[in-house]
Design an enzyme around this catalytic site. Sequence first.
Site, PDB file in Angstrom:
ATOM      1  N   ASP A  24      32.436  45.496  36.827  1.00 17.86           N
ATOM      2  CA  ASP A  24      32.615  43.954  36.517  1.00 17.86           C
ATOM      3  C   ASP A  24      33.216  43.948  35.045  1.00 17.86           C
ATOM      4  O   ASP A  24      34.015  42.922  34.459  1.00 17.86           O
ATOM      5  CB  ASP A  24      31.488  43.177  36.651  1.00 17.86           C
ATOM      6  CG  ASP A  24      31.260  42.873  38.294  1.00 17.86           C
ATOM      7  OD1 ASP A  24      31.029  43.748  38.950  1.00 17.86           O
ATOM      8  OD2 ASP A  24      32.033  41.850  38.647  1.00 17.86           O
TER       9      ASP A  24
ATOM     10  N   ARG B  52      35.286  36.271  45.308  1.00 15.75           N
ATOM     11  CA  ARG B  52      34.236  37.172  44.316  1.00 15.75           C
ATOM     12  C   ARG B  52      34.841  38.352  44.035  1.00 15.75           C
ATOM     13  O   ARG B  52      35.730  38.755  44.848  1.00 15.75           O
ATOM     14  CB  ARG B  52      32.720  36.804  44.660  1.00 15.75           C
ATOM     15  CG  ARG B  52      32.570  37.174  46.271  1.00 15.75           C
ATOM     16  CD  ARG B  52      32.599  38.291  47.126  1.00 15.75           C
ATOM     17  NE  ARG B  52      32.163  39.743  46.468  1.00 15.75           N
ATOM     18  CZ  ARG B  52      33.042  40.877  46.622  1.00 15.75           C
ATOM     19  NH1 ARG B  52      33.760  40.814  47.511  1.00 15.75           N
ATOM     20  NH2 ARG B  52      32.430  41.939  45.908  1.00 15.75           N
TER      21      ARG B  52
ATOM     22  N   ALA C 134      35.463  41.250  40.698  1.00 15.56           N
ATOM     23  CA  ALA C 134      36.110  40.909  39.342  1.00 15.56           C
ATOM     24  C   ALA C 134      37.534  40.632  39.556  1.00 15.56           C
ATOM     25  O   ALA C 134      38.135  39.605  39.107  1.00 15.56           O
ATOM     26  CB  ALA C 134      35.670  42.226  38.607  1.00 15.56           C
TER      27      ALA C 134
ATOM     28  N   ASN D 134      27.913  46.701  36.816  1.00 16.65           N
ATOM     29  CA  ASN D 134      28.417  46.359  38.121  1.00 16.65           C
ATOM     30  C   ASN D 134      27.400  45.817  38.907  1.00 16.65           C
ATOM     31  O   ASN D 134      26.121  45.278  38.338  1.00 16.65           O
ATOM     32  CB  ASN D 134      28.890  47.687  38.775  1.00 16.65           C
ATOM     33  CG  ASN D 134      29.519  47.444  40.095  1.00 16.65           C
ATOM     34  OD1 ASN D 134      30.457  46.738  40.309  1.00 16.65           O
ATOM     35  ND2 ASN D 134      29.120  48.262  41.264  1.00 16.65           N
TER      36      ASN D 134
HETATM   37  O1  MRU Z   1      28.927  39.196  42.430  1.00 19.08           O
HETATM   38  P1  MRU Z   1      30.255  39.765  42.999  1.00 19.08           P
HETATM   39  O2  MRU Z   1      30.020  40.119  44.538  1.00 19.08           O
HETATM   40  O3  MRU Z   1      31.478  39.163  42.463  1.00 19.08           O
HETATM   41  O4  MRU Z   1      30.114  41.519  42.515  1.00 19.08           O
HETATM   42  C1  MRU Z   1      31.221  42.234  42.800  1.00 19.08           C
HETATM   43  C2  MRU Z   1      30.951  43.605  42.273  1.00 19.08           C
HETATM   44  O5  MRU Z   1      29.919  43.847  41.345  1.00 19.08           O
HETATM   45  C3  MRU Z   1      32.212  44.477  42.467  1.00 19.08           C
HETATM   46  O6  MRU Z   1      31.611  45.768  42.613  1.00 19.08           O
HETATM   47  C4  MRU Z   1      32.971  44.344  41.076  1.00 19.08           C
HETATM   48  O7  MRU Z   1      33.323  43.172  41.037  1.00 19.08           O
HETATM   49  C5  MRU Z   1      34.145  45.092  41.144  1.00 19.08           C
HETATM   50  S1  MRU Z   1      35.368  44.645  42.466  1.00 19.08           S
HETATM   51  C6  MRU Z   1      36.780  45.407  42.374  1.00 19.08           C
END
Ligand code: MRU
Length: 353
Positions: free
Chosen positions: A244, A51, A53, A254
């Site tokens: 994201d 998980r 982005a 985000n």
């Molecule tokens: O649902 P997730 O855990 O994939 O969400 C992750 C986030 O919201 C992060 O802050 C975002 O992806 C940035 S990762 C460098």
Amino acid sequence: MTTQKSPVSPVTWLEDRVLLIDQNRLPQEYTTVEISRSDDMAEAIKTMIVRGAPAIGIAAAYGMYFGAREIETTDRTEFLAELEKVGDLLRSTRPTAVNLFWAISRMLKTAHGAIGSVEHIQKTLLEMAKTIQAEDLQTCKDIGDKGLAALPATPEKLTLLTHCNAGGLATAGYGTALGVVRSAWREGRLARLFADETRPRLQGAKLTTWECVQEGIPVTLIADNMAAHCMKQGMIHAVVVGADRITANGDAANKIGTYSLAIIAKAHNVPFFVAAPLSTIDFELTDGSKIPIEERDPIEMYQVGTTRICPVGVEFYNPAFDVTPAELISGIMTEHGTVAPGDLKQFQAKQLV
Ligand code: MRU
């Protein structure tokens, strides 16, 4: 499945397959999952074994290669048509993080641009997946190092606050927001990181603190509803979060809870930074209202571990992301330096897809 200790690299290429750190099991258990098929990669993204982005973009790039490897035809046109279907499968996993779509587009563009046999295109796709991963590592280091210049100059060392996990686990290994934290720590500018626990999936509590503990970065865990109190006490110099998807006007999606954190930061005059690579910017969307927001299974809300925390009969709403409007963002930290949200357009020509 194998168990091993290693640095924070959520996706590792191994000869003919990929090892993913199972992020659903951290911090209790460090395990890796072997993936060698495109449908297994899609499932791993959907179930959040991998998980964050940029990390899901990297995982999807390898998923595209696996899909290419599974296509049996030697006819180029048929091959490319089948590869589009692999792209559709991987795209259907999670809707919000644009890095996923960006990586799949880049892989498809590479396939269409490659000349020669199907076998040659398959090899080229593997090289491109590796390139996407290697570039992200360098990009995040640049975000971290260049982001330091935008942090407030304080007589004492900085205390930063972050939300969710935008760390090595969410990227190729260095992190975006946590990359800034890592660089600040390395340069002797960081006193401590405060990490929001990040309900409902607790990425802050489980993953961000885990990364900090691995590297000896001092970290204090707070519940999400404690941030305003901490800021009021003057305990936080700046907030740094990941993203994201960032739209052309600088609005940033985000993890759910980021928007309220930005409002709290504004109310307390605490600078609020978003750290993200150019692959997170969606120049096709004019503003954040157009970003698709993933809604996840309500079990994430009503069950903690194996315990149900509310009575049967309650209804749920479980959006996984929110959108912070550009006017609440002090600066967007990119691999090319930090800019005001309204100035992102200058980077459009530099985007690789
Ligand atoms: O649902 P997730 O855990 O994939 O969400 C992750 C986030 O919201 C992060 O802050 C975002 O992806 C940035 S990762 C460098």
